[in-house]
Motif scaffolding. Sequence first.
Motif, PDB file in Angstrom:
ATOM      1  N   ASN A  15      -7.881   0.009  11.752  1.00 26.83           N
ATOM      2  CA  ASN A  15      -8.080  -1.086  12.708  1.00 26.83           C
ATOM      3  C   ASN A  15      -6.894  -2.044  12.721  1.00 26.83           C
ATOM      4  O   ASN A  15      -6.529  -2.584  13.771  1.00 26.83           O
ATOM      5  CB  ASN A  15      -9.358  -1.857  12.369  1.00 26.83           C
ATOM      6  N   ILE A  16      -6.312  -2.271  11.560  1.00 26.71           N
ATOM      7  CA  ILE A  16      -5.141  -3.148  11.490  1.00 26.71           C
ATOM      8  C   ILE A  16      -4.006  -2.560  12.323  1.00 26.71           C
ATOM      9  O   ILE A  16      -3.341  -3.274  13.094  1.00 26.71           O
ATOM     10  CB  ILE A  16      -4.701  -3.340  10.021  1.00 26.71           C
ATOM     11  N   ALA A  17      -3.775  -1.258  12.190  1.00 22.47           N
ATOM     12  CA  ALA A  17      -2.728  -0.613  12.983  1.00 22.47           C
ATOM     13  C   ALA A  17      -3.035  -0.708  14.470  1.00 22.47           C
ATOM     14  O   ALA A  17      -2.158  -1.024  15.288  1.00 22.47           O
ATOM     15  CB  ALA A  17      -2.587   0.850  12.558  1.00 22.47           C
ATOM     16  N   LEU A  18      -4.287  -0.431  14.841  1.00 27.13           N
ATOM     17  CA  LEU A  18      -4.676  -0.499  16.252  1.00 27.13           C
ATOM     18  C   LEU A  18      -4.470  -1.904  16.809  1.00 27.13           C
ATOM     19  O   LEU A  18      -3.931  -2.079  17.909  1.00 27.13           O
ATOM     20  CB  LEU A  18      -6.135  -0.071  16.403  1.00 27.13           C
ATOM     21  N   ALA A  19      -4.892  -2.918  16.059  1.00 26.31           N
ATOM     22  CA  ALA A  19      -4.806  -4.296  16.541  1.00 26.31           C
ATOM     23  C   ALA A  19      -3.381  -4.819  16.610  1.00 26.31           C
ATOM     24  O   ALA A  19      -3.152  -5.904  17.137  1.00 26.31           O
ATOM     25  CB  ALA A  19      -5.651  -5.207  15.654  1.00 26.31           C
ATOM     26  N   SER A  20      -2.421  -4.039  16.094  1.00 28.10           N
ATOM     27  CA  SER A  20      -1.019  -4.455  16.213  1.00 28.10           C
ATOM     28  C   SER A  20      -0.429  -4.114  17.576  1.00 28.10           C
ATOM     29  O   SER A  20       0.699  -4.518  17.881  1.00 28.10           O
ATOM     30  CB  SER A  20      -0.180  -3.802  15.107  1.00 28.10           C
ATOM     31  N   LEU A  21      -1.178  -3.379  18.412  1.00 28.97           N
ATOM     32  CA  LEU A  21      -0.715  -3.075  19.767  1.00 28.97           C
ATOM     33  C   LEU A  21      -0.654  -4.361  20.596  1.00 28.97           C
ATOM     34  O   LEU A  21      -1.436  -5.297  20.376  1.00 28.97           O
ATOM     35  CB  LEU A  21      -1.645  -2.062  20.433  1.00 28.97           C
ATOM     36  N   PRO A  22       0.223  -4.421  21.589  1.00 33.99           N
ATOM     37  CA  PRO A  22       0.485  -5.696  22.283  1.00 33.99           C
ATOM     38  C   PRO A  22      -0.683  -6.264  23.080  1.00 33.99           C
ATOM     39  O   PRO A  22      -0.744  -7.476  23.306  1.00 33.99           O
ATOM     40  CB  PRO A  22       1.658  -5.356  23.209  1.00 33.99           C
ATOM     41  N   THR A  42      -5.123  -9.438  22.240  1.00 34.63           N
ATOM     42  CA  THR A  42      -4.801 -10.860  22.333  1.00 34.63           C
ATOM     43  C   THR A  42      -5.840 -11.759  21.672  1.00 34.63           C
ATOM     44  O   THR A  42      -5.636 -12.965  21.560  1.00 34.63           O
ATOM     45  CB  THR A  42      -4.677 -11.266  23.811  1.00 34.63           C
ATOM     46  N   ILE A  43      -6.974 -11.197  21.261  1.00 37.59           N
ATOM     47  CA  ILE A  43      -8.066 -11.973  20.670  1.00 37.59           C
ATOM     48  C   ILE A  43      -8.255 -11.519  19.226  1.00 37.59           C
ATOM     49  O   ILE A  43      -8.235 -10.321  18.952  1.00 37.59           O
ATOM     50  CB  ILE A  43      -9.370 -11.766  21.475  1.00 37.59           C
ATOM     51  N   PRO A  44      -8.437 -12.455  18.283  1.00 41.63           N
ATOM     52  CA  PRO A  44      -8.652 -12.043  16.892  1.00 41.63           C
ATOM     53  C   PRO A  44      -9.823 -11.079  16.768  1.00 41.63           C
ATOM     54  O   PRO A  44     -10.884 -11.281  17.372  1.00 41.63           O
ATOM     55  CB  PRO A  44      -8.950 -13.372  16.180  1.00 41.63           C
ATOM     56  N   GLY A  45      -9.636 -10.014  15.989  1.00 44.48           N
ATOM     57  CA  GLY A  45     -10.656  -8.986  15.860  1.00 44.48           C
ATOM     58  C   GLY A  45     -11.554  -9.195  14.660  1.00 44.48           C
ATOM     59  O   GLY A  45     -11.393 -10.132  13.875  1.00 44.48           O
ATOM     60  N   ASP A  46     -12.519  -8.287  14.496  1.00 46.89           N
ATOM     61  CA  ASP A  46     -13.425  -8.308  13.348  1.00 46.89           C
ATOM     62  C   ASP A  46     -12.763  -7.623  12.156  1.00 46.89           C
ATOM     63  O   ASP A  46     -13.287  -6.660  11.595  1.00 46.89           O
ATOM     64  CB  ASP A  46     -14.731  -7.574  13.681  1.00 46.89           C
ATOM     65  N   ILE A  47     -11.592  -8.082  11.786  1.00 47.35           N
ATOM     66  CA  ILE A  47     -10.846  -7.471  10.686  1.00 47.35           C
ATOM     67  C   ILE A  47     -10.738  -8.510   9.578  1.00 47.35           C
ATOM     68  O   ILE A  47      -9.765  -9.252   9.486  1.00 47.35           O
ATOM     69  CB  ILE A  47      -9.466  -6.977  11.147  1.00 47.35           C
ATOM     70  N   VAL A  51      -8.359  -7.456  25.285  1.00 50.09           N
ATOM     71  CA  VAL A  51      -9.068  -6.572  24.371  1.00 50.09           C
ATOM     72  C   VAL A  51      -8.960  -7.118  22.954  1.00 50.09           C
ATOM     73  O   VAL A  51      -8.051  -7.889  22.637  1.00 50.09           O
ATOM     74  CB  VAL A  51      -8.537  -5.120  24.407  1.00 50.09           C
ATOM     75  N   TRP A  52      -9.900  -6.711  22.129  1.00 50.78           N
ATOM     76  CA  TRP A  52      -9.849  -7.044  20.708  1.00 50.78           C
ATOM     77  C   TRP A  52     -10.477  -5.910  19.924  1.00 50.78           C
ATOM     78  O   TRP A  52     -11.149  -5.051  20.486  1.00 50.78           O
ATOM     79  CB  TRP A  52     -10.529  -8.389  20.417  1.00 50.78           C
ATOM     80  N   CYS A  53     -10.228  -5.884  18.636  1.00 49.92           N
ATOM     81  CA  CYS A  53     -10.649  -4.776  17.787  1.00 49.92           C
ATOM     82  C   CYS A  53     -11.919  -5.159  17.032  1.00 49.92           C
ATOM     83  O   CYS A  53     -11.913  -6.094  16.230  1.00 49.92           O
ATOM     84  CB  CYS A  53      -9.534  -4.415  16.808  1.00 49.92           C
ATOM     85  N   GLY A  54     -13.001  -4.434  17.312  1.00 44.39           N
ATOM     86  CA  GLY A  54     -14.276  -4.709  16.672  1.00 44.39           C
ATOM     87  C   GLY A  54     -14.389  -4.044  15.319  1.00 44.39           C
ATOM     88  O   GLY A  54     -13.598  -3.171  14.953  1.00 44.39           O
ATOM     89  N   CYS A  61     -17.075  -6.735  33.233  1.00 44.31           N
ATOM     90  CA  CYS A  61     -16.642  -7.497  32.066  1.00 44.31           C
ATOM     91  C   CYS A  61     -15.244  -8.055  32.327  1.00 44.31           C
ATOM     92  O   CYS A  61     -14.538  -7.590  33.214  1.00 44.31           O
ATOM     93  CB  CYS A  61     -16.626  -6.622  30.816  1.00 44.31           C
ATOM     94  N   LYS A  62     -14.888  -9.044  31.519  1.00 47.36           N
ATOM     95  CA  LYS A  62     -13.536  -9.591  31.542  1.00 47.36           C
ATOM     96  C   LYS A  62     -12.783  -9.291  30.253  1.00 47.36           C
ATOM     97  O   LYS A  62     -11.583  -9.551  30.142  1.00 47.36           O
ATOM     98  CB  LYS A  62     -13.598 -11.104  31.772  1.00 47.36           C
ATOM     99  N   ILE A  63     -13.526  -8.740  29.271  1.00 44.75           N
ATOM    100  CA  ILE A  63     -12.970  -8.438  27.955  1.00 44.75           C
ATOM    101  C   ILE A  63     -13.610  -7.139  27.473  1.00 44.75           C
ATOM    102  O   ILE A  63     -14.770  -6.855  27.795  1.00 44.75           O
ATOM    103  CB  ILE A  63     -13.284  -9.576  26.955  1.00 44.75           C
ATOM    104  N   ILE A  64     -12.859  -6.355  26.703  1.00 42.71           N
ATOM    105  CA  ILE A  64     -13.418  -5.137  26.102  1.00 42.71           C
ATOM    106  C   ILE A  64     -13.132  -5.132  24.604  1.00 42.71           C
ATOM    107  O   ILE A  64     -12.022  -5.447  24.169  1.00 42.71           O
ATOM    108  CB  ILE A  64     -12.838  -3.869  26.761  1.00 42.71           C
ATOM    109  N   ASN A  65     -14.157  -4.825  23.855  1.00 41.61           N
ATOM    110  CA  ASN A  65     -14.055  -4.636  22.410  1.00 41.61           C
ATOM    111  C   ASN A  65     -13.752  -3.154  22.176  1.00 41.61           C
ATOM    112  O   ASN A  65     -14.565  -2.294  22.500  1.00 41.61           O
ATOM    113  CB  ASN A  65     -15.384  -5.040  21.760  1.00 41.61           C
ATOM    114  N   ILE A  66     -12.576  -2.868  21.639  1.00 43.02           N
ATOM    115  CA  ILE A  66     -12.190  -1.479  21.380  1.00 43.02           C
ATOM    116  C   ILE A  66     -12.404  -1.166  19.902  1.00 43.02           C
ATOM    117  O   ILE A  66     -11.791  -1.792  19.031  1.00 43.02           O
ATOM    118  CB  ILE A  66     -10.725  -1.210  21.755  1.00 43.02           C
ATOM    119  N   LYS A  67     -13.276  -0.217  19.636  1.00 42.47           N
ATOM    120  CA  LYS A  67     -13.469   0.298  18.283  1.00 42.47           C
ATOM    121  C   LYS A  67     -13.063   1.766  18.309  1.00 42.47           C
ATOM    122  O   LYS A  67     -13.719   2.578  18.961  1.00 42.47           O
ATOM    123  CB  LYS A  67     -14.926   0.169  17.845  1.00 42.47           C
TER     124      LYS A  67
END
Length: 368
Positions: A301-308, A311-316, A286-289, A256-262
């Motif tokens: 998820n909002i807190a997690l997606a604030s990590l640097p 870079t891709i908009p998540g399912d939030i 990575v992005w937050c699913g 893969c070139k991208i990972i969805n982190i949940k």
Amino acid sequence: MRIAQIKLRVISMPLKSPFHTHLGTVTEREGIIVEVIDSNGISGYGEGVAFTTPWYTEETVRTSLHIMSDVLIPLLQKNLIKHPEDAAILFQSIRRNHMAKAGLEMAIWDLYAKASLTSLSKVIGGTRSEIASGVVIAADSLPSALNQIEKYVEEGYQRYKIKIHPGQDYTVLEKIRRYYPELPIMADANSAYTLNDMDRLKALDDFNLLMIEQPLASDDIIEHSLLQKGINTPICLDESIVSFHDAKNAIELGSCKIINIKAGRVGGLYEAKRIHDYCLKRGIDVWCGGMIEFGISRAHNIALASLPGFTIPGDISASNRFWEEDIIAPEVSVKNGFVSVPDTPGIGFGINEKRLKETTRIEKVFKF
């Protein structure tokens, strides 16, 4: 950190509109709300995100409730923990059951952040004050999908995920691209394809997709590496990644070139952070699913997606995307395509006690 009590509540709430995938349709969402209370009376909240039936993973609400009640909480009763990472490491003695682990571990993170008078985002290393919001288009027809997209474009969402499967892929994406040639869209297959569909998937290169998510089997890493070599569209892995070890192997193999982190899928914030940190070092986006969550998981998820590295908009998306009334207050809102990251202690959202009580079907209390 001295835990005095843990409460588990199984809640159930109807969705505002059905959520369609080729695996099935969700009209009612169950979940487990975890409340961990310390000796000072401070409460931390987490959410077990397994579904009622094992269509997404092998875990269900009932199996998670069993593992939390009969295995994980007894471990916490017998072992003093000083930090949320201690709980994550303690739970490693139990195989899999990642969603059950995550519900408890994330409640402990919220408790720890509140006791520290610090936002959860800052505690885990977040750097953003707002995050870009994406949305899932899960419709049962093309006209319905286009209507959803039009509505969400007006609301400013930054990325659009289209559910696909054989027979509903190229034609659907072609028509969406005709209406929205520049829209940032991705496709989510939920394991609907095999390597025999290589040409079919390669044809999707025509649409300049951000990615295609989990095209092959939910437990596969090897065949995805073969597929990624044969197509230009970046592959994103979701269901295949349930641990740091899985993420490391997938990156090493070029799967893969991208990972969805949940966080709910990988066992909690500790493991999610490990995956994020490794991907950041290796240049993997990575992005937050999302998991059709209630507000507590959405807040985590909002807190997690604030990590640097996110870079891709998540399912939030906003709470009102799924619910007439959420169990948090205030509810999550999206403004001009972005969600604000709370700077108040813990997850930054209060609990709508009235709504939580209305939706609770089972309650269990564990004393320490």
